[in-house]
Design an enzyme around this catalytic site. Structure first.
Site, PDB file in Angstrom:
ATOM      1  N   GLU A   1     -72.339  51.974  17.573  1.00 30.61           N
ATOM      2  CA  GLU A   1     -71.140  51.563  17.685  1.00 30.61           C
ATOM      3  C   GLU A   1     -70.620  51.013  16.553  1.00 30.61           C
ATOM      4  O   GLU A   1     -70.985  49.821  16.237  1.00 30.61           O
ATOM      5  CB  GLU A   1     -70.985  50.761  19.008  1.00 30.61           C
ATOM      6  CG  GLU A   1     -71.466  51.196  20.268  1.00 30.61           C
ATOM      7  CD  GLU A   1     -70.668  51.935  21.163  1.00 30.61           C
ATOM      8  OE1 GLU A   1     -69.499  52.405  20.611  1.00 30.61           O
ATOM      9  OE2 GLU A   1     -71.079  52.550  21.861  1.00 30.61           O
TER      10      GLU A   1
ATOM     11  N   LYS B   1     -82.685  42.458  17.538  1.00 30.64           N
ATOM     12  CA  LYS B   1     -82.591  41.724  16.279  1.00 30.64           C
ATOM     13  C   LYS B   1     -81.309  41.384  16.169  1.00 30.64           C
ATOM     14  O   LYS B   1     -80.005  42.126  16.003  1.00 30.64           O
ATOM     15  CB  LYS B   1     -82.502  42.650  15.120  1.00 30.64           C
ATOM     16  CG  LYS B   1     -83.158  42.061  13.965  1.00 30.64           C
ATOM     17  CD  LYS B   1     -82.141  41.041  13.148  1.00 30.64           C
ATOM     18  CE  LYS B   1     -81.237  41.937  12.375  1.00 30.64           C
ATOM     19  NZ  LYS B   1     -80.325  40.838  11.916  1.00 30.64           N
TER      20      LYS B   1
ATOM     21  N   GLU C   1     -61.436  48.876   7.079  1.00 34.88           N
ATOM     22  CA  GLU C   1     -61.636  47.984   8.242  1.00 34.88           C
ATOM     23  C   GLU C   1     -61.633  46.852   7.302  1.00 34.88           C
ATOM     24  O   GLU C   1     -62.464  46.319   6.686  1.00 34.88           O
ATOM     25  CB  GLU C   1     -63.028  48.226   8.848  1.00 34.88           C
ATOM     26  CG  GLU C   1     -62.816  47.357  10.101  1.00 34.88           C
ATOM     27  CD  GLU C   1     -64.166  47.626  11.011  1.00 34.88           C
ATOM     28  OE1 GLU C   1     -65.207  47.882  10.534  1.00 34.88           O
ATOM     29  OE2 GLU C   1     -64.050  47.548  12.241  1.00 34.88           O
TER      30      GLU C   1
ATOM     31  N   CYS D   1     -64.023  45.461  16.596  1.00 33.88           N
ATOM     32  CA  CYS D   1     -64.067  46.627  16.207  1.00 33.88           C
ATOM     33  C   CYS D   1     -62.755  47.641  16.358  1.00 33.88           C
ATOM     34  O   CYS D   1     -62.441  48.499  15.817  1.00 33.88           O
ATOM     35  CB  CYS D   1     -65.196  47.541  16.499  1.00 33.88           C
ATOM     36  SG  CYS D   1     -65.696  47.195  18.306  1.00 33.88           S
TER      37      CYS D   1
HETATM   38  P1  NAP Z   1     -73.732  44.924   9.467  1.00 27.76           P
HETATM   39  O1  NAP Z   1     -74.087  44.512   8.114  1.00 27.76           O
HETATM   40  O2  NAP Z   1     -73.466  46.277   9.840  1.00 27.76           O
HETATM   41  O3  NAP Z   1     -74.503  43.882  10.412  1.00 27.76           O
HETATM   42  C1  NAP Z   1     -74.870  44.326  11.809  1.00 27.76           C
HETATM   43  C2  NAP Z   1     -76.280  43.954  12.327  1.00 27.76           C
HETATM   44  O4  NAP Z   1     -77.191  44.941  11.557  1.00 27.76           O
HETATM   45  C3  NAP Z   1     -76.941  42.710  11.957  1.00 27.76           C
HETATM   46  O5  NAP Z   1     -77.782  42.305  12.695  1.00 27.76           O
HETATM   47  C4  NAP Z   1     -77.503  42.989  10.396  1.00 27.76           C
HETATM   48  O6  NAP Z   1     -78.342  41.981  10.083  1.00 27.76           O
HETATM   49  C5  NAP Z   1     -78.213  44.279  10.804  1.00 27.76           C
HETATM   50  N1  NAP Z   1     -78.341  45.105   9.347  1.00 27.76           N
HETATM   51  C6  NAP Z   1     -78.060  44.882   8.467  1.00 27.76           C
HETATM   52  N2  NAP Z   1     -78.526  45.945   7.345  1.00 27.76           N
HETATM   53  C7  NAP Z   1     -79.423  46.598   7.995  1.00 27.76           C
HETATM   54  C8  NAP Z   1     -80.560  47.502   8.005  1.00 27.76           C
HETATM   55  N3  NAP Z   1     -80.336  48.100   6.667  1.00 27.76           N
HETATM   56  N4  NAP Z   1     -81.179  48.113   8.716  1.00 27.76           N
HETATM   57  C9  NAP Z   1     -81.032  47.554   9.996  1.00 27.76           C
HETATM   58  N5  NAP Z   1     -80.220  46.524  10.317  1.00 27.76           N
HETATM   59  C10 NAP Z   1     -79.373  45.973   9.275  1.00 27.76           C
HETATM   60  O7  NAP Z   1     -72.290  44.035   9.485  1.00 27.76           O
HETATM   61  P2  NAP Z   1     -71.988  42.737   8.938  1.00 27.76           P
HETATM   62  O8  NAP Z   1     -72.351  42.670   7.483  1.00 27.76           O
HETATM   63  O9  NAP Z   1     -72.301  41.560   9.755  1.00 27.76           O
HETATM   64  O10 NAP Z   1     -70.268  42.950   8.637  1.00 27.76           O
HETATM   65  C11 NAP Z   1     -69.790  43.708   7.697  1.00 27.76           C
HETATM   66  C12 NAP Z   1     -68.560  44.713   8.270  1.00 27.76           C
HETATM   67  O11 NAP Z   1     -69.161  45.349   9.569  1.00 27.76           O
HETATM   68  C13 NAP Z   1     -67.484  43.967   8.919  1.00 27.76           C
HETATM   69  O12 NAP Z   1     -66.565  43.661   7.837  1.00 27.76           O
HETATM   70  C14 NAP Z   1     -66.919  44.843   9.993  1.00 27.76           C
HETATM   71  O13 NAP Z   1     -66.093  45.507   9.289  1.00 27.76           O
HETATM   72  C15 NAP Z   1     -68.101  45.572  10.356  1.00 27.76           C
HETATM   73  N6  NAP Z   1     -68.683  45.127  11.764  1.00 27.76           N
HETATM   74  C16 NAP Z   1     -68.337  45.863  12.895  1.00 27.76           C
HETATM   75  C17 NAP Z   1     -68.716  45.449  14.175  1.00 27.76           C
HETATM   76  C18 NAP Z   1     -68.375  46.143  15.340  1.00 27.76           C
HETATM   77  O14 NAP Z   1     -68.161  45.753  16.292  1.00 27.76           O
HETATM   78  N7  NAP Z   1     -68.389  47.564  15.210  1.00 27.76           N
HETATM   79  C19 NAP Z   1     -69.241  44.111  14.435  1.00 27.76           C
HETATM   80  C20 NAP Z   1     -69.528  43.519  13.098  1.00 27.76           C
HETATM   81  C21 NAP Z   1     -69.114  43.876  11.939  1.00 27.76           C
HETATM   82  P3  NAP Z   1     -77.764  40.706   9.027  1.00 27.76           P
HETATM   83  O15 NAP Z   1     -77.401  39.921  10.138  1.00 27.76           O
HETATM   84  O16 NAP Z   1     -78.889  40.303   8.290  1.00 27.76           O
HETATM   85  O17 NAP Z   1     -76.686  41.515   8.178  1.00 27.76           O
END
Ligand code: NAP
Ligand code: MG
Length: 486
Positions: A255, A179, A386, A289
């Protein structure tokens, strides 16, 4: 010129299909917010289909399961060949969809080829033990693939995350449903086409584009999914672990984010440390990250360092990701841009000293100036949460003992770094840092041979490194009666 978008459907059982609901969503350009492509909004019915394809491909008599392990490795190497053939196109598509500076994307993708080959090489090195058990037993262990894995990707480095998760799972012999993040669905689909071209059997890899609540939650709650590997926010990571516990006790690899400390000691070479600290936090617009988002500088060099850091940030060239001299591109979308600008405002309100940057650039696209705050205090929000943006926060410290205490005082634990010429300081810091990776006299340097993952709320498990397939394997003990004497 914009790269052609060739694949805009779900990839299930080697077929390109629409979502059952017929719903779609747009993926937007970070450069100007325009629509790049429209892809299916996969949801539970599509995840159900993909999981059943992956389950059939995992049947003990399936083509995939009957392959020699070395043949699995060869198929993955074929995928690496195709990836290498299409490297320029994949780089352009990645950069187009997520705004990563193109020159940097090329570099990342060249590393990705090595990553695929390294992970592929592990396929036929999965072996158990023979164990001298007590009693009249002849015993050995088998290491066997866990089953169908749900792989949930973030938007910041989509191709690299696809490879880390998919190729490792396949090297182990698992089958997968991917996904991708809603912001960056395109490269996962392009890679699925290469998986098919490489000759990996139908159903082994499936890609369902869609939203977290919907496609994501259907995957994490699916009873036939044995494991979830996720990269993204700590907030969603916690939801995923809860979902995994609710249904069938899925195995979980997470991660997550970080608030990584980088320590600059008085004896550091500023010509090396200043740029390294800047790259540590500004790379990919801060959307990594492992960003060095808490920069601790020792009092003796603090003023000099801050002055040079500001100069460095001011000279950073922000521009279109395709321009060859661009160093910094746009944030992924308006939501993330506004979140970062919100943090910058909080930094100002809480009394951190804004020395450069702090503003959006222009009115289209999601560009933010490289931003430097000095005199940041540990309890300020910008030092705790973050930011995921181009914001360098500089804090002052007096001695290493104090810096270490403050560096570890966070719920995160992904990475840490130190610049010093004193080997005792470097080794003590490495030993006592609560972080999955510690860099000494460099920052951000990674390589597929090195295990990667977090302490504390930065995650669970490790990717890369020679043991990474273990996360996709179950250990089975076989104990056979064999009397000691006959
Ligand atoms: P996120 O919400 O954690 O999304 C990551 C992935 O998880 C996406 O594919 C997302 O789908 C999916 N997802 C979201 N809610 C879910 C749920 N309840 N169950 C299963 N899958 C789910 O990250 P984001 O909203 O894109 O970014 C928010 C914050 O995350 C950033 O500000 C940053 O701090 C952090 N982040 C960290 C990393 C890293 O490398 N560790 C990478 C990206 C972001 P959707 O695309 O629909 O949201
Ligand atoms: Mg989200």
């Amino acid at each position: 010129m914009a790269p052609e978008v060739k694949y805009t459907k779900l990839f299930i059982n080697n077929e390109w299909v629409d979502a059952k609901s017929g719903k779609t969503f747009d993926t937007l350009s970070p450069h100007d917010g325009s629509v790049i492509a429209t892809v299916p909004e996969g949801d539970k019915p599509d995840i159900d289909l993909a999981v059943s394809a992956a389950k059939a491909a995992f049947h003990r008599n399936s083509e995939w399961r009957l392959l020699d392990a070395s043949a699995r490795g060869r198929l993955l190497n074929k995928f690496a060949d195709l990836f290498e053939r299409d490297l320029a196109y994949l780089s352009e598509l990645e950069s187009y969809d997520n705004g990563m500076v193109l020159t940097m994307t090329y570099g990342f993708m060249s590393r990705a080829v090595n990553t695929i080959r390294y992970l592929a090489s592990l396929a036929d090195k999965i072996q158990g033990d023979t164990i001298p058990a007590d009693g009249d037993l002849f015993s050995y262990t088998l290491k066997q693939p866990i089953g169908v894995c749900g792989l949930i990707l973030p938007w910041n480095v989509p191709i690299l995350m696809f490879i880390n998760k998919v190729v490792t799972a396949l090297a182990a012999g698992c089958t997968v449903v991917v996904k991708p993040a809603e912001q960056t669905p395109l490269t996962a689909l392009a890679l699925a086409a290469l998986i098919k071209e490489a000759g990996i059997p139908a159903g082994v890899v499936n890609v369902v584009t869609g939203y977290g609540p919907g496609a994501g939650t259907s995957l994490t709650h699916h009873p036939d999914v044995a494991k979830i590997s996720f990269t993204g926010s700590a907030e969603v990571g916690k939801l995923i672990q809860q979902a995994a516990g609710k249904v069938n006790l899925k195995r979980v690899t997470l991660e997550l984010g970080g608030k990584s400390p980088l320590i600059i000691m008085d004896d550091a070479d500023l010509n090396v440390a200043v740029p390294a600290a800047a790259y540590g936090v500004f790379t990919h617009q801060g959307q990594i990250c492992i960003a060095a988002s808490r920069l601790f500088v020792q009092a003796g060099i603090y003023d000099k360092f801050v002055e040079k850091a500001v100069e460095f940030a001011k000279n950073r060239k922000v521009g279109h990701p395709n321009d060859s001299d661009t160093e910094q591109g746009p944030q992924i979308d308006d939501e993330m841009m506004n979140k970062v600008l919100g943090y910058i405002n909080k930094g100002k309100q809480e009394g951190a000293k804004l020395l450069t940057g702090g503003n959006r650039i222009g009115t289209t696209g999601y560009y933010i100036e490289p931003t430097v705050f000095a005199d940041v205090k540990d309890d300020m929000i910008i030092a705790k949460e973050e930011i995921f943006g181009p914001v360098q926060s500089i804090l002052k410290f007096d001695n290493l003992e104090e810096a270490l205490e403050r560096a570890n005082n966070t719920s995160y634990g992904l990475a840490a770094g130190i610049f010093t010429n004193n080997i005792n300081n470097a080794l003590q810091f490495a030993k006592h840092s609560e972080a999955g990776t510690v860099w000494v006299n460099n920052y951000l340097n990674g390589s597929v041979q090195l295990p990667f993952g977090g302490f504390k709320e930065s995650g669970l498990g490790r990717e890369n490194g020679v043991s990474c397939v273990d996360a996709y394997l179950e250990v089975k003990t076989v104990a056979i009666t064999l009397p000691k004497k006959f």
